[in-house]
Motif scaffolding. Structure first.
Motif, mmCIF file in Angstrom:
data_model
loop_
_atom_site.group_PDB
_atom_site.id
_atom_site.type_symbol
_atom_site.label_atom_id
_atom_site.label_comp_id
_atom_site.label_asym_id
_atom_site.label_seq_id
_atom_site.Cartn_x
_atom_site.Cartn_y
_atom_site.Cartn_z
ATOM 1 N N SER A 1 27.563 41.252 42.660
ATOM 2 C CA SER A 1 28.235 40.193 42.044
ATOM 3 C C SER A 1 29.270 39.336 43.098
ATOM 4 O O SER A 1 29.333 38.267 43.520
ATOM 5 C CB SER A 1 28.893 39.988 40.780
ATOM 6 N N TYR A 2 29.908 40.145 43.321
ATOM 7 C CA TYR A 2 30.901 39.996 44.483
ATOM 8 C C TYR A 2 30.438 39.633 45.554
ATOM 9 O O TYR A 2 30.730 37.928 46.270
ATOM 10 C CB TYR A 2 32.118 41.034 44.918
ATOM 11 N N HIS A 3 29.636 39.905 46.576
ATOM 12 C CA HIS A 3 29.201 39.283 47.246
ATOM 13 C C HIS A 3 28.105 38.505 47.314
ATOM 14 O O HIS A 3 28.574 37.229 48.658
ATOM 15 C CB HIS A 3 27.589 40.527 47.713
ATOM 16 N N ARG B 1 28.114 33.253 49.878
ATOM 17 C CA ARG B 1 27.185 31.953 49.579
ATOM 18 C C ARG B 1 26.969 31.329 50.502
ATOM 19 O O ARG B 1 25.880 30.652 51.173
ATOM 20 C CB ARG B 1 26.922 31.251 47.826
ATOM 21 N N ASP B 2 28.416 30.394 51.493
ATOM 22 C CA ASP B 2 28.547 29.745 52.536
ATOM 23 C C ASP B 2 28.431 29.895 53.537
ATOM 24 O O ASP B 2 27.594 29.643 54.582
ATOM 25 C CB ASP B 2 29.397 28.916 52.084
ATOM 26 N N ILE C 1 36.525 44.787 48.870
ATOM 27 C CA ILE C 1 37.107 44.910 48.311
ATOM 28 C C ILE C 1 36.931 46.395 48.308
ATOM 29 O O ILE C 1 36.893 47.386 49.075
ATOM 30 C CB ILE C 1 35.382 45.328 47.846
ATOM 31 N N LEU C 2 38.211 47.639 47.349
ATOM 32 C CA LEU C 2 38.412 48.741 48.018
ATOM 33 C C LEU C 2 38.037 49.207 46.457
ATOM 34 O O LEU C 2 38.360 49.122 44.752
ATOM 35 C CB LEU C 2 40.553 48.869 47.745
ATOM 36 N N GLY D 1 43.304 43.852 48.406
ATOM 37 C CA GLY D 1 41.873 43.321 48.449
ATOM 38 C C GLY D 1 41.670 42.495 46.724
ATOM 39 O O GLY D 1 42.214 42.550 46.351
ATOM 40 N N ASP D 2 40.687 41.529 47.072
ATOM 41 C CA ASP D 2 40.025 40.727 46.207
ATOM 42 C C ASP D 2 39.962 41.597 44.802
ATOM 43 O O ASP D 2 40.300 41.111 43.673
ATOM 44 C CB ASP D 2 39.128 40.178 46.020
ATOM 45 N N LEU D 3 38.854 42.645 44.960
ATOM 46 C CA LEU D 3 37.917 43.550 43.313
ATOM 47 C C LEU D 3 38.458 45.034 44.596
ATOM 48 O O LEU D 3 38.259 45.491 45.200
ATOM 49 C CB LEU D 3 37.229 43.561 43.964
#
Ligand SMILES: C[S@@+](CC[C@H](N)C(=O)[O-])C[C@H]1O[C@@H](n2cnc3c(N)ncnc32)[C@H](O)[C@@H]1O
Length: 241
Positions: free
Chosen positions: A53-55, A60-61, A138-139, A164-166
């Motif tokens: 989902s993160y990917h 997307r852009d 991501i970690l 990281g974000d996630l």
């Protein structure tokens, strides 16, 4: 069989696998035992939908830019290797790395990735005394939180959240069922004497879900999820910086 210990309080004892000077043959057997445990408990199944989902959301852009993932305290590297296989199968542009304080584990993991035909970059790092590297989205970490005492765990969770974000932490939950499963399961899955000792010790030193949530809160995480999963584990999720 050892008597079931009192698991109301966490009791952390140093694990044999973390001892410097561990015999290389024993270390290899213990890493192979962990690989079987990870296969049995399919930790990647819990984290993969979130990574996907993160990917999807973030690429997307610009699908040409890879999502960068770091697996902390990666051991034999089978967790990130399995993620790399999933990424290849589903066509996700993921750049995966793994770090561990043990040079032996890093070498073992590097060879395992090579044999598995996937690209994962492994490097040595003590994440308690050295800063986490920058530039990751991501970690992840599997079966490591229970190695840490509270201040260490809070420090690492804070550092991972900043890096990281996630953040996805998969670990054992301290429970009677988990202890029995670790004691019996590791004996069925492996003949590693190190793993036979460390398996039940890991559950005695593991956090409960409430304790893990509290650690995350003390580490400054705001939107935390603690998801129970089979077999006697939880996934701690931190996102949205
Ligand atoms: C129980 S193993 C888990 C390995 C792997 N993540 C897995 O799921 O199979 C714990 C790993 O943490 C590593 N480790 C312990 N202390 C560490 C530290 N301070 N920094 C980095 N790695 C560490 C050990 O070398 C060992 O490989």
């Amino acid at each position: 069989m050892r008597l079931l210990p009192d698991l109301r309080e966490r009791r952390r004892s140093p694990e044999l696998m973390d001892q410097p000077g561990l015999d290389p043959a024993e270390h290899r057997r213990a890493l192979d035992a962990l690989r079987r445990v990870n296969w049995f408990s399919v930790g990647t199944r819990a984290v993969w939908p979130r990574i996907r989902s993160y990917h999807r959301e973030h690429r997307r852009d610009d699908p040409s830019r890879p999502i960068r993932l770091l697996d902390v305290a990666t051991g034999g590297g089978d967790f990130p290797v399995r993620l790399a296989r999933l990424a290849r199968r589903e066509g996700l542009n993921l750049e995966i790395s793994g770090c561990d304080m043990s040079e032996f584990a890093v070498e073992h993991a590097t060879q395992y990735a090579r044999r598995s035909g996937v690209e994962v970059n492994f490097f040595a790092r003590d994440v308690l005394t050295q800063p986490l590297p920058e530039g990751f989205d991501i970690l992840t970490s599997s079966l490591f939180l229970h190695h840490l005492d509270e201040p260490e765990a809070i420090g690492l969770l804070a550092a991972m959240r900043t890096a990281g974000d996630l953040v996805l932490i998969d670990d054992l939950e301290r429970s009677r069922a988990g202890w029995v499963l670790a004691y019996a399961g590791i004996r069925l899955l492996s003949r590693s004497s190190v793993a036979h000792v460390d398996g039940p010790l890991s559950v005695e030193g593991a956090y409960t879900r409430d304790e893990a949530r509290e650690l995350a809160s003390k580490a400054g995480w705001t939107r935390t999820q603690v998801i129970p999963r089979w077999p006697c584990r939880f996934l701690l999720v931190g996102e949205d910086r």
